[in-house]
Scaffold this active site. Structure first.
Site, PDB file in Angstrom:
ATOM      1  N   LYS A  26       0.830  -1.212   0.000  1.00 46.97           N
ATOM      2  CA  LYS A  26       0.000   0.000   0.000  1.00 46.97           C
ATOM      3  C   LYS A  26       0.864   1.261   0.000  1.00 46.97           C
ATOM      4  O   LYS A  26       0.645   2.170  -0.806  1.00 46.97           O
ATOM      5  CB  LYS A  26      -0.931   0.001   1.217  1.00 46.97           C
ATOM      6  N   GLU A  79       1.396   5.693  11.471  1.00 43.47           N
ATOM      7  CA  GLU A  79       2.351   4.827  10.780  1.00 43.47           C
ATOM      8  C   GLU A  79       3.738   4.974  11.409  1.00 43.47           C
ATOM      9  O   GLU A  79       3.953   5.745  12.326  1.00 43.47           O
ATOM     10  CB  GLU A  79       2.381   5.171   9.289  1.00 43.47           C
ATOM     11  N   ARG A  80       4.698   4.246  10.870  1.00 44.25           N
ATOM     12  CA  ARG A  80       6.032   4.182  11.466  1.00 44.25           C
ATOM     13  C   ARG A  80       6.826   5.468  11.207  1.00 44.25           C
ATOM     14  O   ARG A  80       6.767   6.036  10.124  1.00 44.25           O
ATOM     15  CB  ARG A  80       6.806   2.985  10.898  1.00 44.25           C
TER      16      ARG A  80
END
Length: 468
Positions: free
Chosen positions: A165, A191-192
């Protein structure tokens, strides 16, 4: 929409209270005289920020901490700022990276003064929205052919963990931003931090950072911050659309993390969970965010949203609610990843409301339907092939299988953002070249060639060179 020249210039009540209770990120605050407004930010003498969520009694509010509550104690004094959470707007944002508070996190000079706006805004009325339908080209073959994007619409990239994605979103940014005359805004929700830093460097190296704004609420931040970062990014996008009169490309990675943060907030606030443990207000909260994404008669916000699908289950309530807001759904398949078919877009589950003859034209519609029919027939025959072998099929069925396998390989594509891993130079393919290639394969022009010559190429004309 609340607009002010700076947060300090807003004329509103400033009241003081004391902390009555703390439970994780939820803080109850007692105000002896008057209560602050909903969504007002409360602060102490440190950097703590608490947003007013609801009223418990005529003198007690329940707030949600947007920062860690370490060090807070009962009896501590909090002061209302008299304003809701605000972020800066304007051309000065371009090329910069922000957190949910509008603070720069790219190591450069902070943004101070100027125009700041509340992140809480209602969508415009329907009469102010544009209804024209226009294609938004990405240069990615399988998307432009089978699931075309709409300018001013919302597209979702659905998939479980590790199916590509973020890579697909990064490739879209690379392909689109250079020829887009407007502004790109990347919003990272939960997210990271590694991905944020890598994306910043990639966009800087690609020379597109000057027309881009980046906003992050990373997974180590409080659920309140992750829950509000999407609205903060949309506030910036609305400025560029409505005030600067520029088209906006809004990338969100990952919209599921917005719902997940809302679920955490709901649990902390003591609400009873709904289906599969999600918050009872899931549909409302998602609509408040999604309905701010639309086109006006002059300019548009086009959104591409990555959607994590828990356990690859597309019937999950989060995925089902997101589906209802989209004009294009791009489903990524773990099975295609295992077969080495990248991008791993499932051509049978992906689709777009724009794929009609009136919008894309008769030729595009006819070829797309023929491709989908060929791939669907091949999918039906796979069980028979596995049990009896390809030789047991009728001649016309074998021809369909050969066409489908060639189409699958032609719809693969090397990406610019993965060149360092694959060693293959990236390709941006125009729609006419995609249609021409699929039509020639459907007409059995390559029936005497190995299907491998069509794997990981750009246009169909590259096939003979790949054979050599």
């Amino acid at each position: 929409m609340t607009i002010a020249s700076s947060p300090s210039n807003i004329d509103s009540k400033v009241v003081c209270g004391t902390i009555a209770a703390i439970r994780g990120s939820v803080v109850d605050v007692h105000f002896p005289e008057q209560l602050p407004n909903l969504h007002d930010i409360l602060r102490d003498d440190r950097s703590t920020a608490i947003e007013v969520e609801t009223y418990l009694t005529p003198h007690v509010i329940r707030g949600l901490a947007l920062t860690p509550t370490t060090g807070l104690a009962r009896g501590d004094r909090l002061t209302s700022t008299g304003t809701s959470l605000q972020v800066p707007v304007g051309d000065r944002l371009l090329g910069r990276m922000f957190n949910v508070f509008g603070q720069t996190i790219d190591g450069k000079a902070p943004i101070e003064g100027g125009d700041w706006r509340s992140i809480h805004a209602n969508p415009q009325v329907s009469q102010e929205r544009a209804i024209a339908t226009e294609l938004f080209r990405t240069g990615i073959k399988v998307i432009d052919l089978l699931a075309p994007l709409e300018r001013g619409g919302k597209a979702g990239l659905f998939g479980g963990a590790g199916v590509g994605k973020t890579v697909l979103i990064t490739e879209m940014i690379h392909n689109v931003v250079r020829r887009l005359e407007g502004v790109s805004i990347f919003c990272g929700i939960g997210e990271r931090s590694r991905e944020a830093e890598e994306l910043y460097r990639e966009m800087q190296e690609a020379g597109v950072l000057a027309n881009t704004v980046m906003m992050f609420g990373q997974m180590n931040e409080s659920p309140g911050a992750r829950f509000r970062v999407g609205h903060a990014a949309l506030t910036m996008a609305e400025y560029f659309r409505d005030d600067a009169h520029r088209d906006v490309l809004l990338m969100i990675d990952n919209i599921f993390r917005f719902i997940q943060a809302g679920s955490e907030v709901s649990g902390l606030m003591g609400r009873l969970p709904s289906r599969v443990g999600y918050q009872p207000t899931l549909a409302t909260e998602l609509a408040e965010l999604e309905e701010r994404i639309f086109s006006t008669p002059s300019h548009s916000i086009t959104s591409v949203q990555a959607v994590y699908v828990p356990a690859d289950d597309l019937t999950d309530p989060a995925a089902a609610h997101i589906f209802s807001h989209l004009s294009t759904s791009i489903v990524l398949s773990r099975k295609r990843v295992s077969e080495g078919l990248y991008p791993a877009v499932d051509p049978l589950q992906s689709g777009s409301k724009l794929l009609t003859p009136l919008v894309v034209g008769d030729r595009h519609y006819r070829i797309a339907q023929a491709v989908r029919k060929t791939l669907a027939t091949y999918e039906e025959l796979k069980d028979i092939i596995a049990m009896l072998g390809l030789e047991e099929l009728a001649r016309h069925e074998r021809q369909v299988v050969y066409r489908a396998r060639r189409l699958e390989r032609f719809l693969t594509q090397p990406f610019f953002t993965t060149e360092q891993f694959t060693g293959l130079p990236g390709r941006l393919v125009e729609l006419e070249d995609v249609l021409d290639g699929c039509e020639r394969i459907l007409n059995d022009e390559f029936s005497d060639r190995s299907e491998t010559i069509l794997y990981m190429i750009g246009t169909i004309d590259e096939a003979p060179a790949a054979q050599d």
